[in-house]
Design a protein around this motif. Structure first.
Motif, mmCIF file in Angstrom:
data_model
loop_
_atom_site.group_PDB
_atom_site.id
_atom_site.type_symbol
_atom_site.label_atom_id
_atom_site.label_comp_id
_atom_site.label_asym_id
_atom_site.label_seq_id
_atom_site.Cartn_x
_atom_site.Cartn_y
_atom_site.Cartn_z
ATOM 1 N N ASP A 242 -8.391 6.793 -0.298
ATOM 2 C CA ASP A 242 -8.067 7.060 -1.697
ATOM 3 C C ASP A 242 -6.620 6.693 -2.019
ATOM 4 O O ASP A 242 -6.136 6.992 -3.114
ATOM 5 C CB ASP A 242 -8.357 8.506 -2.079
ATOM 6 C CG ASP A 242 -7.798 9.526 -1.092
ATOM 7 O OD1 ASP A 242 -7.236 9.103 -0.060
ATOM 8 O OD2 ASP A 242 -7.926 10.735 -1.342
ATOM 9 N N GLN A 243 -5.931 6.034 -1.103
ATOM 10 C CA GLN A 243 -4.578 5.538 -1.361
ATOM 11 C C GLN A 243 -4.662 4.034 -1.637
ATOM 12 O O GLN A 243 -4.378 3.187 -0.784
ATOM 13 C CB GLN A 243 -3.657 5.842 -0.179
ATOM 14 C CG GLN A 243 -3.403 7.335 0.009
ATOM 15 C CD GLN A 243 -2.285 7.623 0.991
ATOM 16 O OE1 GLN A 243 -2.082 6.906 1.953
ATOM 17 N NE2 GLN A 243 -1.556 8.703 0.746
ATOM 18 N N VAL A 244 -5.063 3.714 -2.841
ATOM 19 C CA VAL A 244 -5.361 2.332 -3.200
ATOM 20 C C VAL A 244 -4.109 1.463 -3.136
ATOM 21 O O VAL A 244 -4.177 0.279 -2.767
ATOM 22 C CB VAL A 244 -6.020 2.280 -4.595
ATOM 23 C CG1 VAL A 244 -6.290 0.838 -5.011
ATOM 24 C CG2 VAL A 244 -7.331 3.073 -4.579
ATOM 25 N N ASP A 245 -2.948 2.016 -3.496
ATOM 26 C CA ASP A 245 -1.716 1.229 -3.428
ATOM 27 C C ASP A 245 -1.427 0.798 -1.988
ATOM 28 O O ASP A 245 -1.028 -0.348 -1.751
ATOM 29 C CB ASP A 245 -0.534 2.031 -3.975
ATOM 30 C CG ASP A 245 -0.575 2.170 -5.485
ATOM 31 O OD1 ASP A 245 -1.349 1.416 -6.114
ATOM 32 O OD2 ASP A 245 0.146 3.023 -6.031
ATOM 33 N N ARG A 246 -1.607 1.704 -1.046
ATOM 34 C CA ARG A 246 -1.417 1.351 0.362
ATOM 35 C C ARG A 246 -2.424 0.302 0.807
ATOM 36 O O ARG A 246 -2.114 -0.608 1.575
ATOM 37 C CB ARG A 246 -1.545 2.588 1.254
ATOM 38 C CG ARG A 246 -0.321 3.471 1.329
ATOM 39 C CD ARG A 246 -0.530 4.557 2.373
ATOM 40 N NE ARG A 246 -0.641 4.012 3.713
ATOM 41 C CZ ARG A 246 -1.378 4.538 4.697
ATOM 42 N NH1 ARG A 246 -2.107 5.620 4.478
ATOM 43 N NH2 ARG A 246 -1.402 3.980 5.878
ATOM 44 N N TRP A 247 -3.651 0.457 0.342
ATOM 45 C CA TRP A 247 -4.706 -0.498 0.670
ATOM 46 C C TRP A 247 -4.323 -1.902 0.191
ATOM 47 O O TRP A 247 -4.402 -2.880 0.947
ATOM 48 C CB TRP A 247 -6.009 -0.042 0.028
ATOM 49 C CG TRP A 247 -7.150 -0.988 0.144
ATOM 50 C CD1 TRP A 247 -7.586 -1.866 -0.805
ATOM 51 C CD2 TRP A 247 -8.020 -1.163 1.268
ATOM 52 N NE1 TRP A 247 -8.670 -2.569 -0.353
ATOM 53 C CE2 TRP A 247 -8.955 -2.159 0.927
ATOM 54 C CE3 TRP A 247 -8.091 -0.572 2.525
ATOM 55 C CZ2 TRP A 247 -9.960 -2.582 1.787
ATOM 56 C CZ3 TRP A 247 -9.093 -0.989 3.398
ATOM 57 C CH2 TRP A 247 -10.015 -1.988 3.030
ATOM 58 N N ASN A 248 -3.871 -1.999 -1.058
ATOM 59 C CA ASN A 248 -3.482 -3.297 -1.608
ATOM 60 C C ASN A 248 -2.263 -3.861 -0.874
ATOM 61 O O ASN A 248 -2.153 -5.078 -0.679
ATOM 62 C CB ASN A 248 -3.201 -3.171 -3.100
ATOM 63 C CG ASN A 248 -4.461 -2.891 -3.899
ATOM 64 O OD1 ASN A 248 -5.569 -3.238 -3.489
ATOM 65 N ND2 ASN A 248 -4.312 -2.240 -5.046
ATOM 66 N N ARG A 249 -1.358 -2.977 -0.502
ATOM 67 C CA ARG A 249 -0.168 -3.398 0.244
ATOM 68 C C ARG A 249 -0.557 -3.997 1.593
ATOM 69 O O ARG A 249 -0.016 -5.020 2.025
ATOM 70 C CB ARG A 249 0.746 -2.186 0.430
ATOM 71 C CG ARG A 249 2.130 -2.492 0.938
ATOM 72 C CD ARG A 249 3.048 -1.342 0.624
ATOM 73 N NE ARG A 249 2.701 -0.105 1.295
ATOM 74 C CZ ARG A 249 3.147 1.096 0.923
ATOM 75 N NH1 ARG A 249 3.922 1.203 -0.137
ATOM 76 N NH2 ARG A 249 2.808 2.177 1.593
ATOM 77 N N LEU A 250 -1.509 -3.356 2.257
ATOM 78 C CA LEU A 250 -1.963 -3.875 3.545
ATOM 79 C C LEU A 250 -2.643 -5.223 3.371
ATOM 80 O O LEU A 250 -2.435 -6.139 4.178
ATOM 81 C CB LEU A 250 -2.928 -2.884 4.204
ATOM 82 C CG LEU A 250 -3.534 -3.353 5.529
ATOM 83 C CD1 LEU A 250 -2.447 -3.545 6.580
ATOM 84 C CD2 LEU A 250 -4.581 -2.363 6.033
ATOM 85 N N ARG A 251 -3.472 -5.373 2.328
ATOM 86 C CA ARG A 251 -4.136 -6.655 2.110
ATOM 87 C C ARG A 251 -3.103 -7.759 1.919
ATOM 88 O O ARG A 251 -3.245 -8.874 2.438
ATOM 89 C CB ARG A 251 -5.061 -6.615 0.886
ATOM 90 C CG ARG A 251 -6.061 -5.480 0.806
ATOM 91 C CD ARG A 251 -6.729 -5.128 2.108
ATOM 92 N NE ARG A 251 -7.664 -6.160 2.561
ATOM 93 C CZ ARG A 251 -8.299 -6.136 3.719
ATOM 94 N NH1 ARG A 251 -8.094 -5.118 4.559
ATOM 95 N NH2 ARG A 251 -9.127 -7.094 4.052
ATOM 96 N N ALA A 252 -2.029 -7.467 1.167
ATOM 97 C CA ALA A 252 -0.978 -8.464 0.947
ATOM 98 C C ALA A 252 -0.249 -8.785 2.254
ATOM 99 O O ALA A 252 0.091 -9.941 2.523
ATOM 100 C CB ALA A 252 0.008 -7.979 -0.108
ATOM 101 N N ALA A 253 -0.013 -7.761 3.083
ATOM 102 C CA ALA A 253 0.655 -7.981 4.362
ATOM 103 C C ALA A 253 -0.202 -8.829 5.291
ATOM 104 O O ALA A 253 0.315 -9.672 6.047
ATOM 105 C CB ALA A 253 0.978 -6.637 5.018
#
Length: 374
Positions: A242-253
């Motif tokens: 449920d931490q979508v910002d972290r999820w998106n950050r990981l995808r970018a990384a």
């Protein structure tokens, strides 16, 4: 009867570790908190969670068995094996309904109990959180400039970065990340990964000097190959769903890693570090770095690592300086928090030892507040 009592006892201890992990998620991941709270109660009852955790009942606190369980369940969802549970997981397009979460989880846990047990036993927690690059970047800038002052240089040192416990190596490219400040972007503004570092204050350094990284290497007991689907799923599973910002950050990384590969060697930290530090590079600052790995290291490895670093520090010179830069949890004096994540810097031969500040466990936000490292 004794054997049964012993089984109840170890499950009770394990349930307490699950409850502690759930407490650590409070206010940050209601989904993970609820899953682990209900799983702890299920452990006490000897339910399906006890079957999944069989063989892990005596795992030590530092291995965080609750988060390994949550990661295994999340991976199940990401692989499409638990559609009834996926409706609660934002990373799979769902929306959490916390009162119904456990009821929908039990069928998936029961169906895949053997697979989940295998994964819980075979894995270690590896968040490899790219947000930690934000304090790392600032710390590297400080270290490069402070080392230059000692050497009487007007230009900061370039950096060779050595990461112990590097996981998938996502934090071995801090100079290729963009850091969005209110008045400028530090690092690489064209990077696939642009972070809001959430800084209060600024690093005690001249931010107009660009960080130059001339060498990178990492090691891990369980390195993750982020060029593979299995590696990407492994790291993704440990992001709280449920931490979508972290999820998106990981995808970018992960996208950044695909354009700039860095190999992470399978090796114990002290042995690898001894090999890396056996050679010193003139006019280069060698920085030993680790983040949120100390709790997973054995006492023997910690002692060996300190000895290796002390030996290299004794040989450091103004033209071949050495730094230790770590972002790790330390016990807090604040009654409102058990641990505080602090960015700590030691520099040789300068003899500099600083606590640069503190922040959230995932690196952002971060407060720059320089005090002696005691």
């Amino acid at each position: 009867m004794t054997g049964g009592g012993a089984a109840v006892s170890v499950n009770t201890v394990l349930a307490e570790l699950f409850a502690a992990a759930a407490h650590g998620c409070r206010d940050r991941s209601p989904l993970t908190q609820r899953l682990l709270t209900d799983a702890a109660a299920d452990l006490e009852r000897g339910g399906v969670t006890a079957r999944i955790m069989a063989g892990s009942e005596r795992d030590r606190e530092g291995t965080v068995p609750g988060l390994r369980f949550a990661g295994a369940v999340h991976r199940l969802v990401l692989e499409g094996r638990a559609p009834g549970l996926a409706k609660h997981y934002p990373t799979a397009g769902g929306r959490p309904d916390l009162p119904a979460l456990w009821e929908d989880a039990v069928p998936a846990l029961t169906e895949h109990a053997d697979l989940l047990r295998q994964r819980v036993q075979a894995t270690v927690v590896q968040t490899n959180e790219p947000g930690r690059s934000a304090p790392l970047y600032g710390g590297l800038v400080v270290a490069a400039q402070e080392a230059a002052k000692v050497a009487g240089r007007h230009v900061p040192f370039c950096v060779r970065l050595l990461e112990v416990g590097a996981s998938g190596g996502l934090n071995l490219r801090p100079h290729h990340v963009g850091y969005q400040l209110p008045d400028r972007v530090l690092g690489d503004p064209d990077s696939p990964l642009v972070l809001d570092p959430g800084w209060t204050g600024r690093p005690p350094a001249d931010l107009d000097h660009r960080l130059r990284v001339v060498g990178r290497a990492g090691c891990d007991l369980h390195p993750v190959d982020v060029s593979t689907e299995d590696g990407r799923l492994h790291l993704s599973s440990f992001v709280w769903a449920d931490q979508v910002d972290r999820w998106n950050r990981l995808r970018a990384a992960l996208d950044l890693a695909a354009t700039d590969p860095v190999r992470v060697e399978r090796s114990p930290g002290p042995e690898w570090l001894a090999k890396q530090l056996a050679r010193a590079e003139r006019d280069v600052l060698t920085v030993v770095w680790h983040s949120v790995v100390w709790q997973y290291a054995s006492p023997a490895d910690r002692a060996m690592g300190r000895a290796v670093l002390a030996d290299a520090a004794a040989k450091a010179t103004p033209t071949t300086p050495l730094a230790l830069l770590v972002f790790e949890p330390r016990r807090s004096d604040d009654p409102g928090e058990v641990y505080r994540f602090e960015l700590l810097l030691k520099l040789w031969p300068a003899g500099l030892s600083l606590n640069l500040g503190h922040g959230a466990g995932h690196g952002t936000p971060f407060t720059w507040d320089v005090t002696p490292w005691e």
